[in-house]
Design a protein around this motif. Structure first.
Motif, PDB file in Angstrom:
ATOM      1  N   UNK A 174      -7.719  44.921  -4.709  1.00 13.50           N
ATOM      2  CA  UNK A 174      -8.669  44.470  -3.693  1.00 13.50           C
ATOM      3  C   UNK A 174     -10.019  45.140  -3.909  1.00 13.50           C
ATOM      4  N   UNK A 175     -11.077  44.354  -3.968  1.00 14.45           N
ATOM      5  CA  UNK A 175     -12.427  44.915  -4.038  1.00 14.45           C
ATOM      6  C   UNK A 175     -12.963  45.100  -2.629  1.00 14.45           C
TER       7      UNK A 175
ATOM      8  N   UNK B 145     -13.437  36.687  -7.744  1.00 15.55           N
ATOM      9  CA  UNK B 145     -12.815  37.582  -6.789  1.00 15.55           C
ATOM     10  C   UNK B 145     -11.832  38.473  -7.523  1.00 15.55           C
ATOM     11  N   UNK B 146     -11.564  39.627  -6.920  1.00 12.82           N
ATOM     12  CA  UNK B 146     -10.819  40.653  -7.627  1.00 12.82           C
ATOM     13  C   UNK B 146      -9.413  40.856  -7.104  1.00 12.82           C
TER      14      UNK B 146
ATOM     15  N   UNK C 193     -22.855  37.912   2.303  1.00 14.11           N
ATOM     16  CA  UNK C 193     -22.930  36.861   1.271  1.00 14.11           C
ATOM     17  C   UNK C 193     -21.982  37.092   0.104  1.00 14.11           C
ATOM     18  N   UNK C 194     -21.703  38.345  -0.248  1.00 23.76           N
ATOM     19  CA  UNK C 194     -20.740  38.600  -1.321  1.00 23.76           C
ATOM     20  C   UNK C 194     -19.344  38.117  -0.925  1.00 23.76           C
ATOM     21  N   UNK C 195     -18.973  38.312   0.320  1.00 19.61           N
ATOM     22  CA  UNK C 195     -17.696  37.795   0.817  1.00 19.61           C
ATOM     23  C   UNK C 195     -17.695  36.273   0.820  1.00 19.61           C
ATOM     24  N   UNK C 196     -18.803  35.686   1.244  1.00 19.88           N
ATOM     25  CA  UNK C 196     -18.876  34.220   1.309  1.00 19.88           C
ATOM     26  C   UNK C 196     -18.789  33.588  -0.076  1.00 19.88           C
ATOM     27  N   UNK C 197     -19.307  34.288  -1.078  1.00 17.58           N
ATOM     28  CA  UNK C 197     -19.247  33.774  -2.443  1.00 17.58           C
ATOM     29  C   UNK C 197     -17.945  34.157  -3.154  1.00 17.58           C
ATOM     30  N   UNK C 198     -17.089  34.930  -2.497  1.00 18.65           N
ATOM     31  CA  UNK C 198     -15.841  35.361  -3.120  1.00 18.65           C
ATOM     32  C   UNK C 198     -16.016  36.466  -4.122  1.00 18.65           C
ATOM     33  N   UNK C 199     -17.155  37.168  -4.087  1.00 20.39           N
ATOM     34  CA  UNK C 199     -17.397  38.257  -5.033  1.00 20.39           C
ATOM     35  C   UNK C 199     -16.906  39.598  -4.493  1.00 20.39           C
ATOM     36  N   UNK C 200     -16.518  39.629  -3.234  1.00 21.97           N
ATOM     37  CA  UNK C 200     -15.789  40.742  -2.639  1.00 21.97           C
ATOM     38  C   UNK C 200     -14.558  40.168  -1.955  1.00 21.97           C
ATOM     39  N   UNK C 201     -13.506  40.958  -1.909  1.00 25.63           N
ATOM     40  CA  UNK C 201     -12.325  40.558  -1.154  1.00 25.63           C
ATOM     41  C   UNK C 201     -12.440  40.980   0.296  1.00 25.63           C
TER      42      UNK C 201
END
Length: 321
Positions: A32-33, A2-3, A76-84
């Motif tokens: 924040x991403x 996460x960013x 899914x990107x949010x769920x994986x923490x790859x987006x904020x």
């Protein structure tokens, strides 16, 4: 990874946190991403304006938008923490929250962004005037991975129509490709949603002009009888060039969603900054005039789906008791 980078109350969430300068003093920087969608659509337009307004209002913030495939990738990107944080259309958000076709998500709402009444746009010189007229025709239903094809699928289902059987459904790699396909005749119509949506504006701005097709009053009643969470919404007159009358339709609210483990103080900070500049955001982008704290509370399927840090701020300003 996460960013978010923040130093808050002496706690370093990520090594190498950025630092901003304000009044000659170093202050913690929150990076924040933000996931948007494919170029040419409404989400990148909104996301870029959101980042510009927020970053200008608060030197502690650095919101970095990035193009994605849209709602169905952002979740899914949010769920994986790859987006904020990420922009998500109403229908995919609803399905994720309710666990329709998938496990219920634990990501949360930062804000409602705008209402999305759905409709089709055709060339003004075409013979198409109703949804029935479009049956069997090639229709661009939006970008792959975006929420637009999900909204149209629900709407058409309410009319007893199947998107991939009763129409020649076309799904785009880039949202911005749709208007040209209408104008050169590769598709009969382009499906979209919202006020100030770039795809609609591009067709309406063309020399020949545009016509919009939405469900009529009887069709709206039929759609809502089957899918009651779709709301009656109206595109006001003058929202697009030469649109002289309001256009009633159905749709939902889109959201900025946040990853589940976004710290409460970060969510609070984002909400306080955002709703402190509602007026400036509205001036920058017409669609953003609907981005208010009150609309967020009204649009959320359940108050518990709003991030706790946001709810803390809403209680302070009296929007939530």
């Amino acid at each position: 990874m996460n960013l978010v980078c923040i130093v808050c109350a002496g706690v370093l969430l990520l090594a190498g946190s950025a630092v901003a300068q304000e009044g000659g003093k170093a202050i913690p920087k929150i990076v924040i991403s933000l996931g948007t969608a494919t170029p040419g659509g409404g989400f990148p337009l909104y996301g870029n304006a959101f980042a510009e307004v927020m970053n200008a209002a608060d030197p502690a913030l650095s919101i970095a938008p990035r193009n994605t495939k849209g709602s169905n990738e952002n979740i899914p990107l949010l769920e994986k923490g790859e987006l904020d944080i990420g922009l998500v259309a109403g229908e995919p958000a609803y399905e994720a929250f309710m666990g329709i076709g998938r496990p219920a998500t634990r990501i949360k709402i930062l804000t409602a962004i705008y209402s999305s009444p759905g409709m089709f746009v055709v060339r003004a010189d075409s013979s198409y005037r109703t949804i029935s007229d479009l049956k069997g025709k090639p229709i661009a239903f939006g970008a792959r991975g975006s929420g637009l094809p999900i909204l149209s699928r629900y709407m058409l289902d309410g009319l007893g129509l199947k998107q991939d059987e009763d129409f020649q459904a076309v799904y785009l790699d880039r949202a911005g490709d749709g208007p040209a396909m209408v104008l050169d005749g590769r598709v009969a119509a382009l499906w979209g949603a919202g006020i100030g949506w770039p795809g609609f504006k591009a067709v309406a701005d063309s020399p020949g002009g545009a016509r919009f097709i939405a469900p009529d009053a009887d069709e709206i009643a039929r759609i809502r009888a089957r899918h009651s969470y779709l709301k009656p919404l109206t595109v006001p007159a003058g929202s697009y060039p030469n649109q002289t009358a309001p256009i009633p339709s159905v749709g939902s609210w889109s959201f900025v969603l946040v990853r589940e483990n976004l710290p409460d103080d970060v969510a609070y900070h984002l909400a306080r900054t955002l709703h402190g500049v509602e007026g400036a955001f509205c001036q920058k982008l017409a669609q953003a005039c609907e981005t208010t704290a009150a609309n967020t509370v009204a649009a959320a399927p359940d108050i518990g789906l709003i991030h706790p840090g946001v709810l803390k701020y809403f209680r302070e300003i009296g929007v939530v008791k």
